[in-house]
Motif scaffolding. Structure first.
Motif, short mmCIF file in Angstrom:
data_model
loop_
_atom_site.label_atom_id
_atom_site.label_comp_id
_atom_site.label_asym_id
_atom_site.label_seq_id
_atom_site.Cartn_x
_atom_site.Cartn_y
_atom_site.Cartn_z
N TYR A 1 38.12 73.04 39.38
CA TYR A 1 36.74 73.50 39.51
C TYR A 1 36.73 74.94 40.02
O TYR A 1 37.26 75.23 41.10
CB TYR A 1 35.93 72.61 40.45
N VAL A 2 36.13 75.84 39.25
CA VAL A 2 36.20 77.27 39.57
C VAL A 2 34.82 77.93 39.55
O VAL A 2 34.71 79.15 39.39
CB VAL A 2 37.15 78.00 38.61
N CYS A 3 33.77 77.14 39.71
CA CYS A 3 32.41 77.67 39.55
C CYS A 3 31.73 78.06 40.85
O CYS A 3 30.52 78.28 40.88
CB CYS A 3 31.54 76.66 38.80
N LEU A 4 32.47 78.12 41.92
CA LEU A 4 31.94 78.60 43.19
C LEU A 4 32.77 79.82 43.62
O LEU A 4 33.94 79.93 43.26
CB LEU A 4 32.01 77.51 44.26
N PRO A 5 32.18 80.73 44.38
CA PRO A 5 32.86 81.99 44.72
C PRO A 5 34.22 81.82 45.39
O PRO A 5 35.10 82.65 45.24
CB PRO A 5 31.86 82.68 45.66
N PHE A 6 34.39 80.72 46.13
CA PHE A 6 35.62 80.54 46.90
C PHE A 6 36.61 79.59 46.23
O PHE A 6 37.62 79.22 46.82
CB PHE A 6 35.29 80.00 48.30
N LYS B 1 36.86 85.87 35.47
CA LYS B 1 38.15 86.32 35.97
C LYS B 1 38.91 85.20 36.67
O LYS B 1 39.80 85.44 37.47
CB LYS B 1 37.96 87.50 36.92
N ARG B 2 38.54 83.96 36.37
CA ARG B 2 39.21 82.82 36.96
C ARG B 2 40.27 82.27 36.01
O ARG B 2 40.24 82.50 34.80
CB ARG B 2 38.19 81.72 37.29
#
Length: 258
Positions: free
Chosen positions: A120-125, A249-250
């Motif tokens: 999961y990469v949809c949050l800033p952190f 950019k993830r």
């Protein structure tokens, strides 16, 4: 009988391993939801629920399935649950058992967590793991799964092997409620048409059929079926799919991608 859900493959791997070890039927929840969700358990059959943790809760699709699930000859059967996660699960298993209890179903008397590579990469952190961390997580998970399989085969009760993390109640009931109530949506998915090669991998990877190719480009149905598992995003060979602007950019990950 094992009911499972998986998006990027971490949970599918675990479910297939357990099904092979126990010799029991493996049923994919999105497919089962197309039917009556009505089953007869064999006299000596175990009952398993295997799924990823979504926002420190069971995925919405799993909870929907449980609310419809009808089991016959279920009294006295050994019931267990395993969830995969990138870090921690909060009170996911307590919430699962509450749902099972409300539905009049057997509750999980042994519960397990496998920490797997982050998808999961949809949050800033939140980012995918480094290759080194990914390898370490999978290696550790393989070791743990061997011991979990032995517990399940022997029908051992009262086994709790979970990773709840910090402030588990708050993560599941406050952060988790917001996440699963507001952020599980396909409305933010976009495709860079100039990058898309029309391969259809996104459509094939989507576990719920929410992604369809329209004129060669992925299109999301906006019908509530999206689980935000990001399988479409992670399987795209050209990184043409994004969720808003934050994933541009993830990294990408799915089980067995190398």
């Amino acid at each position: 009988m094992i009911f499972y859900f998986s998006g990027t493959g971490n949970t599918r791997w675990a479910a297939e391993e357990i099904a092979q070890a126990t010799g029991e039927q493996l049923l994919f929840i999105p497919e089962e939801l197309k039917g009556k969700c009505d089953y007869m358990l064999k006299d000596d059959e175990r009952l398993g629920f295997i799924f990823p943790t979504h926002g420190w809760q069971p995925p919405r699709i799993v909870r929907q399935f449980i609310s419809r699930l009808k089991l016959h000859n279920a009294t006295g059967h050994y019931c267990y649950a395993l969830t995969t996660c990138g870090d921690s699960i909060g009170q996911t298993m307590e919430m699962l058992n509450d749902d099972l209890l409300k539905a009049g179903l057997p509750t999980a008397i042994s519960v397990f967590t496998l920490v797997m590579p982050e998808s999961y990469v949809c949050l800033p952190f939140m980012y995918t793991d480094t290759p080194e961390k990914e390898y370490a997580k999978i290696s550790r998970a393989k070791e743990q799964l061997q011991s979990f399989k032995e517990i399940i085969i022997k029908r051992q009760a009262g086994e709790t092997h979970t990773v709840k993390g910090i402030a588990p109640w708050a993560m599941s009931h406050i952060v988790g409620n917001y996440f699963n109530g507001r952020m599980v949506t396909d409305k933010k998915f976009t495709v860079d048409a100039e990058e898309c090669i029309h391969c259809g991998k996104c459509e094939n990877a989507c576990p719920t059929g929410d992604v369809k190719l329209v004129d060669g480009l992925p299109s999301w149905q906006h019908d509530g079926s999206c689980t935000c598992c990001l399988a479409c995003y992670h399987h795209c060979p050209r990184h043409a799919i994004n969720y808003g602007s934050i994933t541009r950019k993830r990294g990408q990950y799915y089980f067995g991608h190398k």
